[in-house]
Enzyme design. Structure first.
Site, PDB file in Angstrom:
ATOM      1  N   MET A   1       0.845  -1.176   0.000  1.00  0.00           N
ATOM      2  CA  MET A   1       0.000   0.000   0.000  1.00  0.00           C
ATOM      3  C   MET A   1       0.890   1.238   0.000  1.00  0.00           C
ATOM      4  SD  MET A   1      -2.742   1.416   2.845  1.00  0.00           S
ATOM      5  CE  MET A   1      -3.543  -0.134   2.936  1.00  0.00           C
ATOM      6  N   PRO A   2       0.958   1.977  -1.108  1.00  0.00           N
ATOM      7  CA  PRO A   2       1.733   3.211  -1.135  1.00  0.00           C
ATOM      8  C   PRO A   2       1.072   4.293  -0.284  1.00  0.00           C
ATOM      9  CG  PRO A   2       1.298   2.409  -3.355  1.00  0.00           C
ATOM     10  CD  PRO A   2       0.458   1.613  -2.419  1.00  0.00           C
ATOM     11  N   ILE A   3       1.880   4.917   0.550  1.00  0.00           N
ATOM     12  CA  ILE A   3       1.419   6.041   1.362  1.00  0.00           C
ATOM     13  C   ILE A   3       2.307   7.226   1.024  1.00  0.00           C
ATOM     14  CG2 ILE A   3       1.093   6.949   3.683  1.00  0.00           C
ATOM     15  CD1 ILE A   3       0.832   4.003   4.614  1.00  0.00           C
TER      16      ILE A   3
ATOM     17  N   ILE B   1      -3.919   3.284  -2.638  1.00  0.00           N
ATOM     18  CA  ILE B   1      -3.091   4.481  -2.463  1.00  0.00           C
ATOM     19  C   ILE B   1      -3.679   5.369  -1.379  1.00  0.00           C
ATOM     20  CG2 ILE B   1      -2.203   6.547  -3.601  1.00  0.00           C
ATOM     21  CD1 ILE B   1      -2.450   4.924  -6.260  1.00  0.00           C
ATOM     22  N   ARG B   2      -2.795   5.855  -0.524  1.00  0.00           N
ATOM     23  CA  ARG B   2      -3.178   6.807   0.521  1.00  0.00           C
ATOM     24  C   ARG B   2      -2.344   8.067   0.347  1.00  0.00           C
ATOM     25  NH1 ARG B   2      -6.067   3.090   0.389  1.00  0.00           N
ATOM     26  NH2 ARG B   2      -6.842   1.803   2.096  1.00  0.00           N
TER      27      ARG B   2
END
Length: 63
Positions: free
Chosen positions: A1-3, A39-40
Site C-alpha cells: 500500500m503506497p502512502i 493508495i493513501r
C-alpha cells in the site's frame, strides 16, 4: 500500500487539496502500477509560524 505524505504550509483551498490528492494518486498509479484503492495521500498543513525558510519563520520571510 503506497502512502504519500505531503507537508505544506496552510492556506490552500479544499479544491486545491483535492486536485493535489488526485494528481499525486495518479502519479503513483502511472509510475508503479499501484491500484487506486490501495493508495493513501496524507496532507499535513503547518502554520507559517511553524515553517522555517532560511533563518526566519515563513510568516516573517514574506511567504
Amino acid at each position: 500500500m503506497p502512502i504519500v505524505n505531503v507537508n505544506m504550509m496552510e492556506g490552500r483551498s479544499v479544491e486545491q487539496k483535492e486536485a493535489l490528492i488526485k494528481a499525486v494518486a495518479e502519479a503513483v498509479m502511472d509510475s508503479i502500477g499501484a491500484p487506486e484503492e490501495n493508495i493513501r495521500v496524507i496532507i499535513s498543513e503547518y502554520s507559517k509560524a511553524h515553517w522555517g525558510i532560511g533563518t526566519l519563520p515563513a510568516h516573517k520571510a514574506g511567504r
